[in-house]
Structures are given as structure tokens and as C-alpha cells.
Motif scaffolding. Structure first.
Motif, PDB file in Angstrom:
ATOM      1  N   TRP A 415      49.565  37.835  30.415  1.00 44.84           N
ATOM      2  CA  TRP A 415      48.317  37.093  29.948  1.00 44.84           C
ATOM      3  C   TRP A 415      47.307  37.504  30.698  1.00 44.84           C
ATOM      4  CZ3 TRP A 415      48.890  32.838  26.748  1.00 44.84           C
ATOM      5  CH2 TRP A 415      50.318  32.201  27.003  1.00 44.84           C
ATOM      6  N   GLN A 416      46.806  37.765  29.098  1.00 45.68           N
ATOM      7  CA  GLN A 416      44.929  37.864  29.816  1.00 45.68           C
ATOM      8  C   GLN A 416      43.790  37.225  29.532  1.00 45.68           C
ATOM      9  OE1 GLN A 416      43.752  41.817  27.580  1.00 45.68           O
ATOM     10  NE2 GLN A 416      45.426  40.929  26.143  1.00 45.68           N
ATOM     11  N   VAL A 417      43.006  37.156  30.215  1.00 45.26           N
ATOM     12  CA  VAL A 417      41.112  36.394  29.665  1.00 45.26           C
ATOM     13  C   VAL A 417      41.007  36.431  28.847  1.00 45.26           C
ATOM     14  CG1 VAL A 417      39.321  35.193  30.651  1.00 45.26           C
ATOM     15  CG2 VAL A 417      41.262  34.522  31.786  1.00 45.26           C
ATOM     16  N   LYS A 418      40.053  36.127  28.041  1.00 52.44           N
ATOM     17  CA  LYS A 418      39.275  36.775  27.053  1.00 52.44           C
ATOM     18  C   LYS A 418      38.226  35.882  26.416  1.00 52.44           C
ATOM     19  CE  LYS A 418      41.049  40.488  25.655  1.00 52.44           C
ATOM     20  NZ  LYS A 418      40.481  42.026  25.981  1.00 52.44           N
ATOM     21  N   GLY A 419      36.877  36.304  26.877  1.00 52.22           N
ATOM     22  CA  GLY A 419      35.166  35.446  26.179  1.00 52.22           C
ATOM     23  C   GLY A 419      34.300  36.624  26.677  1.00 52.22           C
ATOM     24  N   LEU A 420      33.122  36.314  26.442  1.00 54.21           N
ATOM     25  CA  LEU A 420      31.952  36.691  26.877  1.00 54.21           C
ATOM     26  C   LEU A 420      31.761  37.333  27.952  1.00 54.21           C
ATOM     27  CD1 LEU A 420      29.469  34.609  25.324  1.00 54.21           C
ATOM     28  CD2 LEU A 420      30.921  36.471  24.212  1.00 54.21           C
ATOM     29  N   GLU A 421      31.129  38.385  28.785  1.00 51.10           N
ATOM     30  CA  GLU A 421      31.339  38.620  29.966  1.00 51.10           C
ATOM     31  C   GLU A 421      31.048  37.652  30.991  1.00 51.10           C
ATOM     32  OE1 GLU A 421      29.578  42.647  32.279  1.00 51.10           O
ATOM     33  OE2 GLU A 421      29.038  42.462  30.506  1.00 51.10           O
ATOM     34  N   ALA A 422      29.973  36.986  30.746  1.00 47.69           N
ATOM     35  CA  ALA A 422      29.575  35.995  31.782  1.00 47.69           C
ATOM     36  C   ALA A 422      30.470  35.076  32.712  1.00 47.69           C
ATOM     37  CB  ALA A 422      28.014  35.333  31.062  1.00 47.69           C
ATOM     38  N   ASP A 423      31.524  34.904  30.785  1.00 50.70           N
ATOM     39  CA  ASP A 423      32.621  34.063  31.729  1.00 50.70           C
ATOM     40  C   ASP A 423      33.561  34.401  31.974  1.00 50.70           C
ATOM     41  OD1 ASP A 423      31.392  31.609  30.716  1.00 50.70           O
ATOM     42  OD2 ASP A 423      31.280  32.408  28.764  1.00 50.70           O
ATOM     43  N   ARG A 424      33.838  35.940  32.217  1.00 53.26           N
ATOM     44  CA  ARG A 424      35.453  36.523  32.835  1.00 53.26           C
ATOM     45  C   ARG A 424      35.634  35.758  34.385  1.00 53.26           C
ATOM     46  NH1 ARG A 424      35.063  42.059  28.734  1.00 53.26           N
ATOM     47  NH2 ARG A 424      34.595  41.427  26.785  1.00 53.26           N
TER      48      ARG A 424
END
Length: 629
Positions: A415-424
Motif C-alpha cells: 500500500w502507499q499513501v497518496k495526497g497533497l505533500e503537506a499530508d503525506r
């Protein structure tokens, strides 16, 4: 009276004490004294008791060159890349399922790290606990041996004493009790156990060739008297191996033991297919091809898959070949040879199945590797716990249509976390108590954050358990066939909604694809939806676990929660339109779990399984549809 050629052929020659004895290394005298009592408990019919063995649920038979379970071909109707899979018997070498070591000088080698000691019953219990997971991935047969296999993978010397068979050919009570537990669970699951009797380096534990014959007779009697019908018998592992001491097990004469087992089973009126295996790369000899009910090959040492194909063709061209099914039940080359691997071609696994031969995985722990590796090295981690185990079971599921575990219960591997850089770097997604946990209860300072698979899928069925919490006000969802755009920080694709505060919404389908972004089931113009537009007569468990099933096939998506079909949506003209094609979503893509923007959310996911669907596979979700389109 006993037959002169086969002194064990008459029932009067049977001795309960000789048939089943104790084997504790420090209390052998006590186990032997109790063997008659143990035997009376295990075999009441033999001693004249009225009790009968329980009715069995699984029966394996052979019809032509194919296997059947309960009168139906295995993997019914299944093909893979144009090749017939129906009738094959995919298997794995799990020979240490009843392992023990009666040599106190070597028994300490197998100690578990967490307890500092070896525990044979724990080993079997963990084997049994793993069976359902193997089965979900498409494994129908596990190979177990009364004398195991090398607990080091490959060994020149075998000072350990691992034998369910005593010197006189009788069977040890504790070993057979563990085997009985395995057979019972496999029977419940619809699985087959290929049971080997002898292993080179341990056959010397038997006093002579007469003891070898008694061991064969006693093994068949033990199986037949309990009416196990989910067993294939393998007389010996690699009968042409130079490590065998007893002549009757060696390749020139092993067919005599095959015939002995067949005849003994016939006297019981019991179906028990019998065979024997050979060294890796060896061709079964005419005496065995003429006699055995099925034929065994080994792929160890066969680095070139073309040689595997040549071996198969050679067997089928032998004058003695009678159309029996062929099984490769021991092969370590796909993970040991870098040029083989687990792809769609170029390895022994694929070489076998594309030539209608069943294939078997062999995995051991190499020097310096961790406890998670290997199924033969003791102590064994029986879980699908390593990269190469997952590679095998993943390819197995792909070929057979079985289930693959997307979450290992311990880590976010895959699995990998995806989202805006501020939330990763925020730890919204973690693993606790065997579940993936999304927890943003202490913060609303975040945008959308997804936990996305590393692999993409097209036609599939996804099953998982989802738990919401009464104090959690937030929204979640399961994105399917979706694709993340790094430049915009957005995940395009359809989403199965999970909205615990208003559970009636869960299972409906919202399209997050840019250019759509509206409810598509039910079909609505935007994000707004009212309870009257949702399903009826079902319940989301606000503070407990819910079973969620999502099935995608072509343009059709079906969702089911807690036994109720929530959505049955045909997205032709939507999922395959220009907008979805532009974002490479809708028909193929990744699976992702969603944390909604600015929401306070606590939600858990576990038991996440997926299986591929063939283009012609019928829908199996049958229940009352809670909402019509």
C-alpha cells in the motif's frame, strides 16, 4: 490365514499395539503402554465398538487426466490465458505439518524464538490456522510426509529423528493425532492432502524391508478405517535418491509398494490414489508409470522451463503411460532462478500449467533469512509472510481465480499513501490489532488522504471487513479502478461510499472522476442525496464490523454489505467514456481507502481479499437488491 507373499494381507495379522505406538523421546515406555488405549479411542470400529467414523465432506477422485472433488472438476470452467485449468490440482510442499524430533541432541535446533523451545503441537496448530488462507488463494492440495523433509531445506546428513513410523513399521500415536487434526480441517475446507510415507535419510529408522511393508499397510489401514477420502498417497519422496537405505523403497522396486497400497485400499473398499516421486529432473520409470494412479515430477534443478516441457512430453509418450494426471509437487526454481521469476511466461509454474500439469511450490529458508521465509525450514512460519510466498500465492490466485490477501495483517506492505505533500507524512493510516486504521479524530487540518494499493486491477471481486465507531462523524470510501494524478493531487475513478453517520449511503457509488463528480448509483446530477434515494431494509453496524463485497466486471459494478446487494450498476457509456479514458480510470486502476477532506474519522479495515474475474465468469452475488437503479 495370512498370504505367504503378503503376510500382512489378513486382518488377523493386525496388532493394535504394533499398529500405533507412542513416541515421546523421554517417556517412550509410557507412550507404548498407553498405545492400546489411544488406539481404542481412535479406531473403535477395529476393536468392535459400535461407533463409526464421521461422514467426510471431501472426496478426491481421478477421471482421465483430471482431478475431481466431490464429483466435480477442480477449478470448474477455469481457463487462464487460453489454457485449461479445470481438473488441475495446485499444491504446495508443506511436509513439516506434523514434524517432531525424537533426538534430544538435535531437538533444540528447532526452538521458536519467542519461547526458546520447540513445540510440535503449536507447529500443527499454526499449519491448520493457515489452511483457509491458502485455500482462498486457490491452493487445493498440501503435501505432508510422515517422515517430513529436511528441516534445513537441503541436507547431507540427517541426525534428527523425525518419523511417524516406528522401527517395526507401526505408527506413532502423537504424530497420527496431529495428522488427524490436519486431515479433519482440510476435509472441512474441501482440500486434499497428499500424504507421503517415506523420506530418504529417515527410512533407516525402520529395521528392515518387512517393516517398510508394514508401514505401508498400517498407513493405508489408518486412512481407510477413518474413511478419509481427501487423501492422495505418495509412497516415498524421490525414490531414486541415493540416500535411501531400504531396497523396497528404491526406484527399481518401489512399484511393489504402490501395488501393496492399492491392494490394501481395495480390500477396504476405499478409494486411495497412489504414486511416488523422483529426483528433480528425473523421468518416472516404466514400472511406476505402468502402476501408479497419478504421476509425479519434480522441478528442482530444472532451470530451463523448456526442459520441464520436455519432461512432460516424454512421460506422455511412454508406452506405459495410461493417461494419468501429472503433478509437479516440488519445485523451487521460480524463486531461486532470477531468470524464471513469477511472470506470465518463462518459469516452471507456467510451463506446467500451460501443458496441463499441476504445479507445486517448494520453499525453504536459506542461510541468513528470517523466520518469515520458507515452508520447509523448522520452525515454520505457515503464514503467507514473505515476498516470495506472496508472489507464489498471487500467481496461483491469478491462474486459478483464487483469493489474494491485500493486507497482511501486520504492515502496510503493498500500500502507499497518496495526497497533497503537506499530508503525506501525517500518520493517519496505521496498523493496529490486525487492522488498517484511519484515525484523524484529533485533526481536521488535512485535505483528502488515500491509502492506495501498489497494484492496479480491472475485473475483480473484493471482500473486506469494515468497522466504524459511534463517535466518529467522518466520511470514507473505497475507490476502485482509480488513478492518482500527482500533478493535481487528485484520485480519479468511482468510489463505493462508506458513510457511517448516515449508514444508508454506504455501498452507493459516487464518481470522483474530474468531469463527472456526481452520484452514478443512484444516478443524480451532483453530490447531493436524500435518504429516500438510498436503499431500504438493511442496516449498517455503526459501532461494529460490516462485510463489504465489491464486484467489478466489464462496465458492471455490484456492491453488497452485510448480505444485501446495495448497488447493481451498469456503467456502459460512463465508466468507459472520454473523461474516464482521459484519466485512465473507470475500467482499470488502483484500489484506495479514503479519508475525506477536513473530516474527523476513525474507521478500520481488515480481512481484505481480492480475486480476479474472467470475462465469462458469471455473477455469484445473489441476494435481495436493496435499491434498483
Amino acid at each position: 490365514m495370512p498370504n505367504a507373499q503378503n503376510p500382512m494381507s489378513a486382518r488377523t495379522a493386525f496388532s493394535p499395539v504394533r499398529h500405533l505406538v507412542g513416541c515421546g523421546p523421554t517417556s517412550r515406555w509410557l507412550a507404548t503402554a498407553l498405545s492400546a488405549l489411544t488406539f481404542s479411542l481412535l479406531l473403535p470400529a477395529q476393536l468392535g465398538h459400535a461407533g463409526e467414523p464421521p461422514a467426510r465432506q471431501t472426496a478426491v477422485t481421478i477421471v482421465g487426466d483430471a482431478f475431481q472433488i466431490n464429483g466435480q472438476p477442480t477449478y470448474p470452467g477455469r481457463t487462464w490465458r487460453g489454457h485449461k485449468i479445470e481438473g488441475l490440482l495446485m499444491n504446495s510442499r508443506m511436509v513439516q505439518g506434523i514434524f517432531d524430533d525424537l533426538n534430544p541432541e538435535t531437538a533444540t535446533r528447532w526452538a521458536y524464538a519467542d519461547t526458546g523451545r520447540w513445540d510440535a503441537d503449536r507447529n500443527t496448530s499454526e499449519f491448520i490456522a493457515a489452511l483457509p488462507d491458502w485455500h482462498r488463494h486457490g491452493l487445493l492440495c498440501a503435501v505432508v510426509n510422515l517422515q517430513g523433509g529436511s528441516p534445513e531445506g537441503y541436507s547431507r546428513a540427517q541426525p534428527w529423528h523425525n518419523s511417524a513410523i516406528a522401527a517395526d513399521g507401526s505408527l506413532r500415536a502423537d504424530y497420527m493425532a496431529r495428522l488427524e487434526r490436519i486431515l479433519n480441517r482440510a476435509d472441512e475446507l474441501g482440500m486434499v492432502i497428499m500424504l507421503g510415507i517415506f523420506y530418504f535419510g529417515q527410512d533407516e529408522r525402520l529395521e528392515d524391508d518387512e517393516a517398510v511393508k508394514r508401514a505401508v499397510v498400517n498407513t493405508v489401514d489408518w486412512i481407510a478405517e477413518r474413511r478419509y477420502s481427501n487423501v492422495l498417497l505418495e509412497i516415498a519422496n524421490e525414490c531414486d535418491n541415493g540416500g535411501y537405505l531400504r531396497d523396497s523403497i528404491k526406484a527399481p522396486r518401489v512399484h511393489e509398494l504402490i501395488r501393496l497400497a492399492q491392494d490394501r485400499a481395495a480390500k477396504h473398499g476405499h478409494t486411495l490414489p497412489v504414486s511416488v516421486s523422483y529426483n528433480g529432473g528425473s523421468i518416472p520409470r516404466p514400472n511406476v508409470v505402468r502402476t501408479a494412479d497419478y504421476l509425479l515430477l519434480h522441478g528442482n534443478g530444472v532451470s530451463d522451463p523448456r526442459r520441464m516441457v520436455e519432461m512432460i512430453r516424454t512421460v506422455r509418450q511412454m508406452p506405459e503411460y495410461r493417461g494419468q494426471p501429472i503433478i509437479n509437487n516440488e519445485d523451487d526454481r521460480p524463486w531461486r532462478d532470477a531468470h524464471q521469476g513469477w511472470g506470465h511466461e518463462g518459469n516452471n509454474f507456467v510451463a506446467c500449467v500451460t501443458n496441463y500439469v499441476s504445479w507445486g511450490y517448494f520453499d525453504f529458508r536459506e542461510s541468513g533469512e528470517s523466520f518469515d521465509e520458507g515452508f520447509q525450514s523448522v520452525p515454520v512460519n505457515w503464514r503467507i509472510s514473505s515476498e516470495r510466498k506472496r508472489a507464489f500465492f498471487g500467481r496461483l490466485a491469478d491462474i486459478t481465480g483464487g483469493w489474494t490477501r491485500l493486507f497482511d495483517g501486520q504492515t502496510l506492505t503493498g500500500w502507499q499513501v497518496k495526497g497533497l505533500e503537506a499530508d503525506r507524512d501525517k500518520t493517519f493510516w496505521t496498523v493496529r490489532d490486525g487492522a488498517i486504521v484511519c484515525d484523524s479524530m484529533d485533526s481536521t487540518d488535512h485535505d483528502y488522504v488515500w491509502l492506495m494499493t501498489e497494484r492496479e486491477y480491472d475485473d475483480f471481486e473484493l471482500r473486506l471487513q469494515v468497522r466504524s465507531h459511534a463517535d466518529s462523524p467522518g466520511n470514507s470510501g473505497i475507490q476502485i479502478r482509480s488513478r492518482y494524478d500527482d500533478s493535481s493531487g487528485w484520485l480519479d475513478g468511482p468510489q463505493v461510499d462508506l458513510h457511517p453517520p448516515a449508514g444508508w449511503r454506504s455501498g452507493l457509488i459516487y464518481d470522483e472522476t474530474r468531469g463527472h463528480q456526481r452520484w452514478i448509483f443512484p444516478s443524480l446530477p451532483d453530490w447531493q442525496i436524500e435518504p429516500a434515494q438510498g436503499p431500504r431494509e438493511w442496516q449498517w453496524h455503526r459501532d461494529g464490523w460490516n462485510e463489504v463485497i465489491i464486484r467489478c466486471q466489464g462496465t458492471r459494478i455490484v456492491t453488497r454489505i452485510n448480505g444485501h446487494v446495495i448497488a447493481d450498476y451498469d456503467g456502459a457509456g460512463v465508466l468507459d467514456d472520454a473523461a474516464h479514458q482521459q484519466h485512465h480510470a473507470g475500467m482499470k486502476g488502483f484500489i484506495a481507502l479514503q479519508l475525506h477532506k477536513h473530516d474527523r474519522l476513525r474507521i478500520d479495515f481488515k480481512d481484505i481479499f481480492i480475486r480476479p474475474l474472467g470475462s465469462k465468469e458469471s455473477y455469484l452475488i445473489e441476494a435481495t437488491t436493496a435499491l434498483k437503479p
